[in-house]
Design a protein around this motif. Structure first.
Motif, PDB file in Angstrom:
ATOM      1  N   ALA A   1       0.828  -1.200   0.000  1.00  0.00           N
ATOM      2  CA  ALA A   1       0.000   0.000   0.000  1.00  0.00           C
ATOM      3  C   ALA A   1       0.869   1.259   0.000  1.00  0.00           C
TER       4      ALA A   1
ATOM      5  N   SER B   1       2.449   1.733  -3.444  1.00  0.00           N
ATOM      6  CA  SER B   1       1.481   2.289  -4.381  1.00  0.00           C
ATOM      7  C   SER B   1       1.327   3.787  -4.171  1.00  0.00           C
ATOM      8  N   GLU B   2       1.288   4.176  -2.916  1.00  0.00           N
ATOM      9  CA  GLU B   2       1.138   5.612  -2.605  1.00  0.00           C
ATOM     10  C   GLU B   2       2.342   6.397  -3.102  1.00  0.00           C
TER      11      GLU B   2
ATOM     12  N   GLU C   1      -3.728  -5.708  -4.343  1.00  0.00           N
ATOM     13  CA  GLU C   1      -4.862  -5.173  -3.597  1.00  0.00           C
ATOM     14  C   GLU C   1      -5.748  -4.339  -4.525  1.00  0.00           C
ATOM     15  N   TYR C   2      -7.042  -4.392  -4.286  1.00  0.00           N
ATOM     16  CA  TYR C   2      -8.000  -3.803  -5.215  1.00  0.00           C
ATOM     17  C   TYR C   2      -7.820  -2.296  -5.336  1.00  0.00           C
ATOM     18  N   GLU C   3      -7.658  -1.599  -4.227  1.00  0.00           N
ATOM     19  CA  GLU C   3      -7.564  -0.145  -4.281  1.00  0.00           C
ATOM     20  C   GLU C   3      -6.332   0.307  -5.038  1.00  0.00           C
ATOM     21  N   SER C   4      -5.225  -0.388  -4.816  1.00  0.00           N
ATOM     22  CA  SER C   4      -4.014  -0.038  -5.555  1.00  0.00           C
ATOM     23  C   SER C   4      -4.187  -0.329  -7.035  1.00  0.00           C
TER      24      SER C   4
ATOM     25  N   LYS D   1      -6.954  -0.303  -8.641  1.00  0.00           N
ATOM     26  CA  LYS D   1      -7.874   0.694  -9.179  1.00  0.00           C
ATOM     27  C   LYS D   1      -7.155   2.001  -9.465  1.00  0.00           C
ATOM     28  N   ALA D   2      -6.275   2.387  -8.561  1.00  0.00           N
ATOM     29  CA  ALA D   2      -5.518   3.626  -8.761  1.00  0.00           C
ATOM     30  C   ALA D   2      -4.613   3.501  -9.992  1.00  0.00           C
TER      31      ALA D   2
ATOM     32  N   TYR E   1     -16.204   0.079 -13.703  1.00  0.00           N
ATOM     33  CA  TYR E   1     -15.871   1.390 -13.136  1.00  0.00           C
ATOM     34  C   TYR E   1     -15.194   2.269 -14.189  1.00  0.00           C
TER      35      TYR E   1
END
Length: 1838
Positions: A372, A375-376, A418-421, A423-424, A467
């Protein structure tokens, strides 16, 4: 470069303090230097000092990239800088120091403690991880579940698959192209079972439990940012040879850092896809002056890594080299290779940067928090700079292969788990998609190495795809990117246009966008939102624009007058359609799931069609009238105006229309009649499709034959299964839409008008056409009528389309399967190929196949299993099925007629019941009952005797017309169909008729579909008079045909009798010759082509002898030998000739090859080993010449003419640019004229040896002991001829000591005389022979007879001399032609066996012929034993011909040899081997028993030869004694090599004690053997005597079997019946045939055997073998060699090789791992990295291994390609189907289908038999001869 020039210099920094403490000062050792700009940060203990200082700065909050950069600036060049003036391939770096200095400090900084403990604790926080995300390497096996995967891109790695439930489902195997990752744990990739056992989440953990400590995250954030910035900065460095300014080493730092030659630069060569391997190899060899091996290694590194440093030197030298490389590679108009000159420190930093990315990837695997955070950091942008991820997306094409791969793997590991990463990342990827794709199109690297390939990771996630469509306009972005490239290919009309000679690479790369569109649309939404509707419809607009560009492209106009000069380009348009077809299908499915979307999409499509009508569709129609009806038809002549087969926009409308009824919508619904919504009329909609159908019909009618092959190819793909779903099928639907929207009479008029058949439908057409009849025009009109009716049948009858008929998608698949299986039963793969694939490459066949067909497994495991249609479904056969080609229609009708005839049914194929139409298409059925249709039928019936059934026909009188047809002889083939039609008509008409009106209704049998003959149905019976007339006509025709046949036969009989009268004498001679042949058979099996006298067999004149049940082949009790002469037919001149000694030679085409098939020892380096001793066959049965033949007989003169023609033909042929030839004339190879079997020599046929030299009468008898006594006397006088041909005294031997003083003195003069004679009769050695075969001689036989005394007479009878009654006349009997052929064959065994040039005078020529005979018999014995076939009854005709010819040839070879004394020398050496102990010679364990017996038997008659030809062996007492001697040696060898662990327990019987006493000699033999060898046997460990005797008998069987084969063909004694039966070759039966005693005492219990055993065991090597060298001991009996065992499940094999790495390359997996099926070694095939020099040329790993392991022959299994590779040196090979089959009995070469495979024992057994029978060369030759491949395979590079 401007900023570089302004730099004051790499060694000057004005702001730096020059006062630097020495490296060995105390302050340096302490490791606590202040970390500021004034002091050089060099740390003797960097793992402590730098970490501590980083922590200190971190505590102040000022730690940044610069602090880490300073550490890397100093240490990276010191550790990773290339060394100048050293071969770039030999660089080594101190990885241990790098770990301590460069990597450990980073881990310690993050963990603030012991990294191992902290990281382990972090890993345990998320153990097990819920997702795998393992990144695949090139060629790594992958598995996809056909039942559970969301699409075909959802795959598992090996480890996850083994631990998942999917291994029990229907799965597919495949190999990765590299770059993808495992989807285990991704819940959106699987319908069920998303987790394997390793990644199954045990329980839901709170998110805060997984959260990392804040301090650790802060340190990681700073370090991640620094690492990513450093790696990005270095790997994307361009336009400068120097490192960035802040990473340069200052000049004053160089000496203190120990950096020498800092002014070093590197020439870096980059990979591209333009230049070939050979071009770059040649360039490097010329420019950098390296060896070819080094050049290959450079090129291999360039290919794998994407670049390689080829030179490290000064800037000037490197620049000159760059210029030379660019100059060489830019020849022939090519783009030059990319070459850069960079500073050595740049290379060092880039090496470290990639290692940093690897390190970071591993670190991210420890915790979700790290990922995470990564990714950030990676997405964090610091204006004006973009984020790292954006930078990589935009600059990916600037990187080389390995740099790209490192970044891609890091992104997958850090952002896609991970899904959020994910997605980004997807949002950023979509934002820059256009740029990424345009960069990829300009790039030349494969798609798998591009960042564009990451699309599959994000676009295949359903929620993410929805999305992106809803919020990021991804469909619009992708389609716009593709349209921008398409616009460059458009013509002035806005249509796509492709040219043949214009580069098309960029557009092909742009088509990868269509794959991404397919990924996005693969998951249909279950719930729509307004945003999703808006995003989808926004993307649909450019899709319709694309379809508009394709609508009407590649227009073709009928060519009239002359043929088309140039074939137009058509492939690009169809390639585009094939890639776009799935996108169109998915878009239609999306539209069909929502009413709002469907309405807007239908409206937009109608509008787009209206806007693109064109002038030809918008003009006023012309009125056409027919049958009191008229229609305004659009004027367009297909025969003169352009027509296109590409109509995707019209077909898209057809696809949408099928969904309207689902939402209660119609074409005329209010939703499509809104204000401002203009739409075309139904006539305008169907017009383009009608034109296409008419053009196709005209092509079938032969009107477009001048348009070349391009149009035919387009029509082929139009109907092909790859394209028909969105072409033919949609066209039929569109015509059905038109039929349902347009009134039936008008529609038919439109149809007839477009076919130009309106005039034909008028009754006066035939009258008018007769006035101006043109045969071609009439034929075309008839064909067009047929095509018109076919189109009409399609419109009315093809209802198996969901939306048209009331059927489901599965019903449609069933219909396809039924129609295909009505042609013939089909294997699974072929049946699957006939069905259309969906987006996941699935046809849906698995869902329905069991409902319509039964699977029949192949018999005996060979062949393919096939599906057969269930009998109840044959009634659904439709002969007019629209997917049939003309060939398939004909085959299916023929098959069904035949089936129905056998079943006693009507031979006609009546149409099946049709499914009901849906409400929307109900009006289409009116076509059959409209007036125009009935008018056409009426007119055609009056014009020709043909009609079809229809309703409302009473008023047209069709019933009466059909009755008339039934009596017509012109429709005999259709009589059954007419009867069925009439019965069907009457059945349908009955309810409307009054009782008693018309004909009687059809019988129930006819109601059931016509199962009964027409005559059985009252209603179907035609008038009696008509039937009688037809029957009489038929009978008259049959009578006339019979009379004609009888007349012809009478003429032929008369001609035969006349011919026999004229040639009566010839017939008498032929019959007498047949009688002689019959009388001379004597039980011999005749090969193919022999003329035999079977007419006389069994009569009173039959003098041939039947097989003797007590036949004896050897010794004084020998049975009668066969001496008959057989006749053969020459396959070239067809003349018959008997095999005689003085006649013209008859020959067999033969093939001699060096073989290791029987080798018991396979060691590396065998290729470079010295050639084996020619004197004998080694015990390991190592490389030896094998002889084989096809058995076809020719005259030698005929064969010579044939070979001369072949040589002349090959010499006229230019250099072979085609595929490798199946034979090589330079190696004397040719093909048999009859069977095309590969051959390289001729095997002459020799008459039976009994005819050349009969057995003496009475037969001489001499026991073994006195016979050995005489041979020992000869050995006593053995002398060796020196190189100068002078006699050299031999060393004293034990045999010499046995002679008396008187005899020695008497023999001295004889030996001296023999020496002078021997020096005159010896051949000259060949020039290329390093060590000539030693030559020996002995005293004359008279001296031996003197010393033997009373036994001299019997001994002399065994060696008859010339002039005696028993003298050998063989040499004088053989014709010169036959003698030449015999010597020619022996020369072939010599050259192939030793690999030397021909030299007829070499003494080894005869030895190699004898060795080939022994080895060939060994090989056939192994083959018979392996197959369980009888010894003398299981040989095929070609094997029998081979052995018969070979054994007889070696039997007379000695008599044709020009140097008889050489043969005596061979005999002396063999006797010395057996009867003397020569310390430096081979011992008992080193020679093969049968390999000694053959040369000894054949050379021993020449022992005392002078200049007279030696006698031919006859199987007399001497041959029997040779056998007894060798048998004793073989038995001793069996006892000494005994493995007691393999013995079976002896059975308890009453006479054990008596048997043990009788077998006592075996124990004594072992004792004396061990004592002679200097060993003390432990008698307590010895098995019982019965066990020993059983072992000796068993171990002797292979030897005795070989002897039986040899002596059977040598003596001609017929085989006893027992040896011609299975399992009849027992020890007793073999001994009986060979005249050997069967008891232990007689065989091994004599004192003589004890003495011989002591002599054999006194050899010093025997003791070594029995003690230290026991591991090298070859035990008896020798087993039959087998191919390596393979695992039953193919997935086990492919998983085993998944981690196989190339032995010549670090870290790299082998792309083509190949398993040797002979020795089980894994090789790296088809790769430059593993090429090896062989015979001064580079060959691949498989070719080199075949040379070492199989003497040039190799059998390999290419694991990832799932195919068997056969190789035969030089440079020949072929591929075979693998022995692995799927559940349907089919192979899968290349793993194209990916079904689970299991080993088929029968197929593997067949491959084993091919190898064991030495058939690899022949199999390859036949494969090459029948190959139709245009591209040749470079077999030597495999």
């Amino acid at each position: 470069m401007a900023d570089i020039e302004q730099d004051p210099g790499p060694g000057v920094d004005l702001d730096m303090d020059q006062s630097v403490p020495p490296l060995n000062s105390e302050s340096s050792r302490s490791g606590h230097l202040p970390f500021d700009d004034s002091i050089l940060p060099v740390y003797p203990d960097p793992s402590k000092s730098c970490v501590q200082q980083w922590m200190d700065i971190m505590s102040k909050g000022t730690l940044s990239y610069n602090d880490f950069k300073e550490h890397w600036r100093i240490w990276v060049p010191k550790i990773y800088s290339p060394e100048p003036k050293v071969n770039c391939l030999e660089w080594t770096f101190d990885e241990e120091q790098a770990k301590q200095v460069l990597f450990d400090p980073l881990e310690r900084f993050i963990c603030d403690g012991d990294p191992a403990e902290v990281l382990q604790r972090l890993s345990q926080m998320e153990n097990p991880p819920s997702v795998c995300r393992r990144v695949f390497k090139m060629g790594e096996p992958t598995y996809s579940c056909r039942e559970c995967g969301m699409d075909s891109t959802c795959v598992l790695c090996v480890d996850c698959f083994k631990q998942s439930a999917h291994r029990h489902h229907k799965y597919k195997m495949g190999t990765s192209g590299g770059g993808g990752c495992c989807d285990c744990g991704d819940t959106e990739a699987w319908k069920t079972e998303p987790f394997c056992d390793m990644h199954m989440p045990d329980h839901e953990e709170a998110q805060d439990q997984k959260r990392l400590p804040e301090e650790l995250l802060e340190r990681a954030r700073v370090l991640f940012a620094a690492v990513l910035k450093y790696a990005y900065k270095l790997l994307t460095l361009e336009h400068t040879p120097y490192p960035p300014r802040d990473l340069r080493v200052k000049e004053y730092e160089e000496d203190r850092l120990g950096l020498v030659d800092t002014d070093t630069y590197c020439t870096v060569l980059f990979n591209d896809e333009t230049h070939t391997f050979d071009q770059v190899i040649t360039t490097l060899g010329r420019v950098i002056k390296c060896s070819q091996k080094d050049a290959i290694e450079y090129v291999t590194n360039i290919d794998r890594e994407g670049r390689a440093v080829v030179k490290c030197s000064t800037f000037q030298h490197c620049t000159e080299m760059r210029t030379e490389i660019e100059r060489f590679t830019s020849r022939h108009g090519n783009r030059p290779l990319k070459v850069l000159v960079v500073h050595a420190h740049v290379v060092a930093h880039q090496i470290y940067a990639m290692k940093l990315l690897e390190w970071l990837q591993k670190l991210l695997g420890h915790a979700e928090g790290f990922r995470a955070l990564f990714s950030e950091v990676a997405l964090q942008a610091t204006p004006p700079d973009a984020s790292i991820v954006e930078g990589i997306l935009l600059r990916d094409t600037h990187l080389w292969k390995s740099a790209r791969t490192h970044w891609h793997r890091l992104i997958i590991s850090g952002m896609l788990m991970e899904y959020e990463s994910k997605k980004a990342f997807a949002r950023v990827f979509t934002k820059h998609y256009g740029t990424v794709v345009k960069d990829f199109m300009r790039d030349d690297h494969d798609h798998s190495f591009s960042i564009a390939s990451m699309s599959v990771q994000v676009f295949t996630v359903p929620t993410l795809a929805h999305y992106l469509i809803a919020h990021e306009e991804v469909l619009f972005v992708l389609l716009n990117a593709f349209l921008s490239e398409c616009s460059r290919k458009c013509n002035k009309s806005g249509k796509l246009e492709f040219e043949r000679n214009v580069p098309n690479g960029t557009f092909k790369r742009a088509q990868y966008i269509l794959y991404d569109l397919r990924y996005l649309l693969s998951a249909k939404p279950t719930a729509w939102t307004d945003e999703l509707r808006r995003g989808f419809l926004q993307g649909l607009a450019p899709l319709l624009n694309l379809l508009t560009m394709m609508q009407g492209m590649d227009m073709v106009t009928r060519q009239v007058g002359q043929h088309m000069e140039y074939e137009p380009e058509w492939e690009s348009a169809f390639n585009l359609h094939i890639k776009l077809a799935h996108v169109i299908t998915l878009a239609l499915e999306w539209c069909g799931t929502d009413r709002v979307v469907l309405i807007k999409a239908y409206r937009a499509t109608l509008k787009k069609l209206y806007e693109n009508l064109g002038s030809d569709l918008s003009q006023v129609g012309e009125v056409r009238e027919l049958a009191d009806h008229s229609a305004a038809c659009l004027p367009y002549d297909v025969a003169t105006q352009p027509v296109s087969i590409h109509l995707p926009l019209s077909r898209f409308l057809a696809g949408l229309h099928l969904h309207l009824e689902k939402y209660d919508l119609t074409f005329d619904s209010q939703e499509f009649a809104a204000t401002g919504c203009q739409k075309p009329t139904p006539e305008q909609i169907i017009e383009p499709v009608l034109r296409t159908q008419v053009m196709i019909s005209q092509v079938h009618a032969g009107m477009w034959r001048r348009n070349g092959y391009s149009l035919l190819n387009q029509l082929y793909f139009y109907h092909n299964v790859k394209c028909r779903s969105e072409m033919l099928d949609k066209d039929v639907v569109l015509l059905q839409i038109g039929a349902s929207l347009i009134e039936g009479n008008e529609f038919l008029i439109h149809l007839l008008n477009k076919f130009n058949l309106v005039n034909w439908a008028h009754p006066q057409f035939e009258t008018n056409s007769l006035k101006s009849s043109e045969e071609d025009s009439m034929r075309q009109t008839i064909s067009l009528v047929e095509e018109f009716l076919g189109v009409l049948l399609m419109i009315v009858g093809e209802r198996h389309m969901p939306g048209v008929g009331q059927v489901s998608a599965d019903d449609r698949i069933k219909k396809e399967i039924v129609q295909q299986l009505c042609i013939k039963p089909l294997p699974h793969s072929e049946l699957n190929k006939t069905l259309s694939e969906d987006v996941n490459h699935e046809t849906g066949m698995e869902r329905v196949i069991d409902q319509v067909a039964e699977f029949k497994k192949p018999a005996h495991g060979l062949g393919k299993g096939v599906y057969e249609l269930k009998p109840t479904l044959f009634d659904e056969y439709n002969v007019f099925f629209y997917h049939y080609t003309r060939e398939e229609l004909s085959k299916s009708e023929e098959a069904q007629r035949k089936r129905r005839k056998q079943a006693g049914e009507l031979e006609c194929c009546p149409p099946p019941p049709l499914p009901p139409l849906t409400d929307a298409f109900m009006m289409a059925a009116n076509l059959l009952q409209c007036d125009v249709m009935l008018h056409v039928l009426r007119v055609e019936r009056n014009r020709a005797e043909f009609v079809v059934f229809t309703d409302r026909a009473d008023k047209w009188g069709l019933e009466k017309l059909i009755e008339e047809l039934c009596s017509s002889a012109r429709v005999e083939a259709h009589k059954d169909l007419l009867a069925w039609t009439l019965a069907k008509y009457r059945k349908l008409a009955a309810p409307r008729r009054a009782p008693g009106e018309g004909a009687v209704p059809a019988a129930p049998a006819a109601e059931a579909g016509g199962d009964a003959p027409a005559g059985d149905a009252p209603g179907a019976s035609p008038p009696t008079s008509a039937v009688d007339a037809g029957r009489e006509e038929k009978e008259w025709r049959a009578k006339m045909a019979a009379q004609k046949r009888a007349k012809i036969m009478a003429q032929m009989t008369a001609m035969q009798k006349n011919f026999m009268k004229e040639n009566a004498k010839l017939f008498e001679a032929t019959l007498s010759g047949l009688g002689d042949a019959g009388r001379s058979r004597a039980g011999d099996a005749a090969p193919a082509g022999a003329v035999e006298g079977d007419e006389l067999r069994g009569s009173s004149m039959d003098l041939s002898e039947g097989p003797d049940s007590h036949a004896v082949a050897l010794g004084p009790h020998q049975s009668v030998r066969a001496a008959q002469q057989r006749a053969h037919t020459c396959i070239l001149c067809q003349e018959d000739q008997a095999v005689t000694a003085d006649g013209p030679a008859l020959v067999l085409a033969a093939f001699v090859q060096q073989s290791t098939v029987l080798s018991r020892v396979r060691e590396p380096g065998a290729a470079n080993a010295p050639p084996p001793d020619a004197l004998f066959l080694p015990a390991a049965l190592g490389p030896a010449p094998h002889t084989g033949t096809c058995g076809h007989v020719m005259h030698s003169r005929c064969c010579q003419k044939y070979l001369d023609n072949v040589l002349a033909k090959e010499s006229r042929r230019p250099y072979r640019m085609r595929q490798p030839a199946s034979f090589d004339v330079e190696k004397q190879e040719f093909l048999c004229p009859l069977c095309e079997c590969l051959s390289n020599t001729l095997l002459p046929l020799v008459p039976p040896l009994a005819a050349l030299q009969p057995s003496p009468k009475p037969a001489p008898e001499l026991a073994l002991e006195p016979w050995l006594q005489g041979l020992r006397v000869a050995l006593k006088y053995k002398r060796r001829l020196g190189r100068g041909r002078s006699a050299e005294p031999a060393s004293p031997t034990p045999a010499a000591a046995a002679g008396t003083a008187g005899s020695a003195a008497a023999g001295a003069a004889a030996v001296a005389a023999a020496a002078s004679d021997a020096s005159l009769g010896s051949p000259e050695p060949p020039a290329d022979e390093a060590e000539p075969q030693p030559q020996f001689y002995t005293c004359p036989i008279d001296q031996v007879l003197v010393e033997m005394g009373d036994l001299a007479g019997d001994f002399a009878a065994l060696f008859p001399s010339e002039g005696t009654p028993d003298g050998s006349p063989a040499s004088s009997q053989l014709s010169e032609n036959l003698s030449e052929m015999i010597q020619l064959f022996s020369l072939a065994t010599y050259t192939k066996g030793l690999g030397v040039h021909p030299h007829m005078g070499d003494s080894r020529v005869t030895l190699m012929a004898w060795k080939s005979c022994a080895y060939t018999i060994h090989a056939l014995e192994n083959l018979l034993r392996d197959g369980g076939r009888p010894l003398l009854g299981g040989l095929s005709s070609r094997q029998q011909d081979c052995l018969e010819g070979l054994v007889r040839l070696v039997g007379v070879l000695a008599s044709t040899w020009r140097h008889p004394r050489v043969l005596g020398s061979h005999a002396l050496q063999l006797l010395s081997l057996l009867l003397e102990t020569v310390p430096d010679g081979p011992c008992l364990f080193e020679w093969d028993s049968f390999g000694i017996l053959v040369p000894l038997t054949l050379s021993l008659p020449s022992l005392f030869s002078t200049d007279a030809p030696p006698p031919v062996p006859t199987g007399d007492a001497q041959d029997l004694n040779v056998l007894k001697l060798i048998f004793a040696a073989n038995a001793v060898k069996a006892l000494l090599t005994l493995d007691t662990s393999s013995l079976e327990e002896a059975m308890d019987v009453e006479d054990d004690d008596k048997d043990e006493e009788a077998l006592r000699p075996l124990i004594d033999l072992i004792r004396s053997a061990h004592a002679a060898a200097g060993l003390t046997p432990d008698l307590g460990d010895l098995p019982s005597a019965r066990q020993l005797w059983a072992h000796v008998r068993n171990a002797s069987l292979p030897f005795l079997r070989c002897c039986a084969l040899f002596y059977h063909f040598l003596t001609g004694v017929p085989a006893p019946p027992a040896l011609t039966e299975a399992h009849g070759d027992t020890f007793e039966n073999l001994c009986s045939y060979l005249d050997l005693p069967v008891g232990v005492t007689d065989l091994l219990g004599t004192s003589l055997v004890q003495e011989l055993t002591r002599g054999w065991c006194e050899h010093p090597k025997v003791k070594w073998y029995l003690t230290e060298g026991s591991g090298s001991l070859l035990r008896l009996p020798a087993p039959v060699n087998q191919l390596v065992p393979l695992p039953t499940d193919y997935s086990e094999l492919i998983n085993t090789v998944s981690m196989f790495t190339c032995p010549n390359s670090d870290r790299e997996d082998s792309r083509n791992p190949t398993l040797c099926l002979v020795c089980d070694e894994m090789l790296c095939s088809q790769s430059y990295c593993c090429q090896t020099e062989l015979n001064k040329s580079l060959v691949g790993a498989c070719t080199y291994h075949a040379h070492e392991c199989g003497a040039g022959v190799g059998l390999f299994l290419r694991v990832r390609e799932c195919e068997v590779l056969l190789l035969a040196a030089p440079g020949r090979g072929c591929f075979l189907t693998p022995p692995y089959l799927d559940q349907y009995g089919e192979t899968d070469q290349g793993l194209r289908r990916g079904n689970p495979l299991t080993l088929c024992p029968e197929r593997y057994r067949r491959l084993h038999t091919l190898w064991l029978s030495h058939g690899v060369h022949e199999e390859i030759a036949r494969a090459l001869e029948t190959s139709s491949n245009v591209m040749s395979t470079q077999w030597q590079h495999l």
